[in-house]
Design an enzyme around this catalytic site. Structure first.
Site, PDB file in Angstrom:
ATOM      1  N   CYS A 146       0.844  -1.198   0.000  1.00  0.00           N
ATOM      2  CA  CYS A 146       0.000   0.000   0.000  1.00  0.00           C
ATOM      3  C   CYS A 146       0.883   1.254   0.000  1.00  0.00           C
ATOM      4  O   CYS A 146       1.884   1.315   0.716  1.00  0.00           O
ATOM      5  CB  CYS A 146      -0.903  -0.005   1.227  1.00  0.00           C
ATOM      6  SG  CYS A 146      -2.026   1.420   1.289  1.00  0.00           S
ATOM      7  N   CYS A 180       0.046   4.741   6.926  1.00  0.00           N
ATOM      8  CA  CYS A 180      -0.661   4.519   8.191  1.00  0.00           C
ATOM      9  C   CYS A 180       0.314   3.827   9.154  1.00  0.00           C
ATOM     10  O   CYS A 180       0.750   2.696   8.905  1.00  0.00           O
ATOM     11  CB  CYS A 180      -1.900   3.655   7.956  1.00  0.00           C
ATOM     12  SG  CYS A 180      -3.037   4.348   6.714  1.00  0.00           S
ATOM     13  N   CYS A 212       0.158   0.080  10.333  1.00  0.00           N
ATOM     14  CA  CYS A 212      -0.164  -0.972   9.360  1.00  0.00           C
ATOM     15  C   CYS A 212       1.068  -1.602   8.728  1.00  0.00           C
ATOM     16  O   CYS A 212       1.893  -0.918   8.099  1.00  0.00           O
ATOM     17  CB  CYS A 212      -1.066  -0.406   8.273  1.00  0.00           C
ATOM     18  SG  CYS A 212      -1.701  -1.660   7.144  1.00  0.00           S
ATOM     19  N   CYS A 244     -16.536  -9.622   4.138  1.00  0.00           N
ATOM     20  CA  CYS A 244     -15.959  -8.344   3.715  1.00  0.00           C
ATOM     21  C   CYS A 244     -14.709  -8.566   2.879  1.00  0.00           C
ATOM     22  O   CYS A 244     -13.766  -9.238   3.309  1.00  0.00           O
ATOM     23  CB  CYS A 244     -15.626  -7.488   4.933  1.00  0.00           C
ATOM     24  SG  CYS A 244     -15.119  -5.800   4.503  1.00  0.00           S
ATOM     25  N   CYS A 301     -17.392  -4.336   1.427  1.00  0.00           N
ATOM     26  CA  CYS A 301     -16.077  -4.062   0.847  1.00  0.00           C
ATOM     27  C   CYS A 301     -15.348  -3.004   1.658  1.00  0.00           C
ATOM     28  O   CYS A 301     -15.965  -2.133   2.287  1.00  0.00           O
ATOM     29  CB  CYS A 301     -16.207  -3.571  -0.604  1.00  0.00           C
ATOM     30  SG  CYS A 301     -16.565  -4.862  -1.810  1.00  0.00           S
ATOM     31  N   CYS A 346     -19.794   1.587   7.486  1.00  0.00           N
ATOM     32  CA  CYS A 346     -19.050   0.910   8.542  1.00  0.00           C
ATOM     33  C   CYS A 346     -17.763   1.701   8.764  1.00  0.00           C
ATOM     34  O   CYS A 346     -16.943   1.819   7.849  1.00  0.00           O
ATOM     35  CB  CYS A 346     -18.739  -0.524   8.138  1.00  0.00           C
ATOM     36  SG  CYS A 346     -17.612  -1.390   9.247  1.00  0.00           S
ATOM     37  N   ARG A 348     -18.672  -3.692  16.826  1.00  0.00           N
ATOM     38  CA  ARG A 348     -18.071  -4.975  16.467  1.00  0.00           C
ATOM     39  C   ARG A 348     -16.679  -5.147  17.074  1.00  0.00           C
ATOM     40  O   ARG A 348     -15.808  -4.298  16.893  1.00  0.00           O
ATOM     41  CB  ARG A 348     -17.974  -5.115  14.946  1.00  0.00           C
ATOM     42  CG  ARG A 348     -17.518  -6.499  14.495  1.00  0.00           C
ATOM     43  CD  ARG A 348     -17.392  -6.593  12.986  1.00  0.00           C
ATOM     44  NE  ARG A 348     -18.627  -6.393  12.266  1.00  0.00           N
ATOM     45  CZ  ARG A 348     -19.564  -7.315  12.073  1.00  0.00           C
ATOM     46  NH1 ARG A 348     -19.399  -8.528  12.566  1.00  0.00           N
ATOM     47  NH2 ARG A 348     -20.657  -7.037  11.396  1.00  0.00           N
TER      48      ARG A 348
END
Length: 346
Positions: free
Chosen positions: A81, A85, A88, A124, A158, A217, A287
């Site tokens: 990516c 972040c 991550c 997801c 997604c 979400c 969640r």
């Protein structure tokens, strides 16, 4: 009584009063706590946590009911990516051990089949990207069609990063009913976590998703160096967003990332935060997601389920191992919490 003692007594009274206020405001009227009230909850002493969890459970039962939504996730594009972040391991800018890889369509279908077999009603599809390009959008489209053609009865969500308006419409046309795009942390703390894009850019994607009719979400990660005041700020900002679902993650320090040496959130702080978010978001699906096993362990997870949580991710979390889905399903059975039926998520 000295001035200091008087101040302490007033502080203790205020700590107890916030739960009384929350019972009338949140349980009885369904009105989430304000940022100032959330902060008061987050400052409750350890000996008040059991009362706080019981109150959060009452809120959950009153406004969400006893059912639990179960979800599985899979990464269709892992690693590489371009964003930074700091939490991550999938960022291509850090020397983490995760390397770029793509999941093929048969692998995606098999992951959906295995997820449905656990009793999950939500699947997801996740990609480690700034935003989807044409190749990724095409693969997602083909994957969703293949899952449907295989007769797998499961809802598709997604998480593909930041979207254009055209891509939002494409996902709606594909039948994606929920889009995940975490705000990650409070607006004031975000520049300390990510520098390659802004909090506002994430908010804009979520705005377009909501206006297009998909469920929103959006949650984040607790334990990224934010202050307790910023945790309250974050909960209040999520309440303003009015998401259908908020995933609660706890930082798992990843080797090779700027946060690799951060301390794990203590279990009591994690439970206090979960309950505070429930009191801020009485009608939202809250969640359990990444890091709960590390932060809370089995007993803490059960306490969280009895402290406001009403949804859970089973299995693994992208680049981190979770615990076996069977363990979570056994826990729900022991707690007498029914799994939400697929028809109820439509």
């Amino acid at each position: 009584m000295t001035a200091a003692a008087t101040h302490q007594a007033e502080g203790n009274q205020a700590e107890q009063d916030i739960l009384q206020v929350a019972r009338e405001q949140v349980v009885e009227r369904g009105v989430g706590l304000s940022e100032e009230q959330i902060l008061a909850v987050l400052r409750l002493p350890d000996e008040r946590i059991s009362d706080l969890l019981a109150l959060a459970h009452d809120v959950r039962m009153r406004w969400c009911g006893p059912e639990v939504e179960v979800e599985g996730i899979v990464s269709v594009k892992t690693g590489g990516c371009p964003e930074d972040c700091h939490f991550c391991s999938q960022s291509g800018l850090f020397p983490s051990p995760v390397r770029a890889a793509w999941l093929d369509i048969p692998g995606l279908v098999e992951a959906a089949r295995q997820t449905a077999a656990t009793g999950a009603t939500e699947f997801c599809i996740v990609a480690a990207v700034r935003g989807p390009d044409k190749r990724l959008m095409s693969q997602v489209r083909d994957g969703i069609k293949a899952i449907a053609d295989a007769g797998i009865d499961i809802q598709i969500a997604c998480s593909l990063g930041m979207l254009t308006q055209e891509q939002v419409y494409e996902l709606v046309e594909m039948g994606v009913h929920r889009y995940n795009h975490n705000l990650e942390t409070a607006r004031s703390h975000f520049p300390n976590v990510v520098t390659t894009h802004t909090w506002e850019e994430r908010w804009e994607t979520l705005r377009m998703v909501r206006e297009a009719g998909m469920e929103v979400c959006s949650g984040g990660i607790v334990g990224m160096g934010e202050s307790v005041e910023q945790r309250a700020e974050f909960a209040a900002q999520l309440a303003e967003l009015r998401p259908h679902e908020v995933p609660m993650n706890f930082l798992i320090p990843q080797p090779g990332t700027p946060y690799e040496d951060f301390e794990i959130v203590e279990g009591k702080d994690a439970l206090r935060t979960v309950a505070a978010f429930r009191l801020a978001l009485p009608r939202t699906m809250l969640r359990f997601a990444g890091g709960r096993e590390l932060t809370l362990g089995d007993l803490g997870a059960e306490q969280g389920m009895l402290g406001g949580i009403n949804a859970i991710i089973v299995g693994n979390y992208l680049t981190n191992l979770g615990r076996p889905a069977s363990k979570d399903l056994e826990m729900l059975a022991e707690l007498q919490m029914p799994i939400k039926a697929l028809s109820d998520t439509l």
